[in-house]
Design a protein around this motif. Sequence first.
Motif, short mmCIF file in Angstrom:
data_model
loop_
_atom_site.label_atom_id
_atom_site.label_comp_id
_atom_site.label_asym_id
_atom_site.label_seq_id
_atom_site.Cartn_x
_atom_site.Cartn_y
_atom_site.Cartn_z
N ARG A 171 -8.17 -2.24 9.10
CA ARG A 171 -7.28 -1.50 8.22
C ARG A 171 -8.11 -0.97 7.07
O ARG A 171 -8.75 -1.72 6.34
N ARG A 182 -8.89 0.54 3.48
CA ARG A 182 -8.31 0.46 2.14
C ARG A 182 -9.23 1.20 1.18
O ARG A 182 -10.42 1.35 1.43
N ASN A 237 3.46 -1.71 4.53
CA ASN A 237 2.11 -1.53 4.02
C ASN A 237 1.03 -1.48 5.10
O ASN A 237 -0.13 -1.75 4.84
N CYS A 238 1.40 -1.12 6.32
CA CYS A 238 0.42 -0.95 7.40
C CYS A 238 0.84 0.24 8.26
O CYS A 238 1.90 0.23 8.87
N ASP A 290 -3.61 1.10 4.72
CA ASP A 290 -2.54 0.60 3.87
C ASP A 290 -1.83 1.81 3.26
O ASP A 290 -2.30 2.95 3.38
N GLN A 291 -0.68 1.59 2.65
CA GLN A 291 0.12 2.71 2.14
C GLN A 291 -0.60 3.49 1.05
O GLN A 291 -0.59 4.72 1.04
N GLU A 292 -1.25 2.80 0.13
CA GLU A 292 -1.92 3.46 -0.98
C GLU A 292 -3.01 4.42 -0.48
O GLU A 292 -3.14 5.54 -0.97
#
Length: 145
Positions: free
Chosen positions: A10, A12, A87-88, A105-107
């Motif tokens: 994931r 980030r 959030n994934c 991730d969402q951000e």
Amino acid sequence: MEASICLSPRYRLDDELPWLEGIDPSRHYWIAVNGDTNLTLAIPGLTVSSISELKQTIREFRALQPGEQMTLARVASTCTIHCVSPNCYAVEDQINNAWVWHLFDQETLDSLLMTAHPDWQCAAKDIELGRKLLMRSFQQAAVTK
């Protein structure tokens, strides 16, 4: 021959491994798969024609629930975003003729989508990525049988 399996971590914004190579002027997100700079690909990103379209797309993305998906349509390609869990998010792509999901991730994904803003400009070093994508397109067949 067995198909290879490629697992993606994931991504980030605060990753230790530099995975984001850049974002070219046409809003393609250049990522180094699993942080491997020898395996870099360009994922078609969001393009919009107005601020209201950008806002609507961002709202649609933020409203995604687990199991739902949205497609970013471009002239020559599409990009599908899947909400895997809170959030994934997964962005699907092909590597060596195998479908893989790159997890974000969402951000991070929200930040990438924000580059569709009409006033956004890519970094000077990322202009070369756009040239690289253009050269790749010249190497592909224009018509398939």
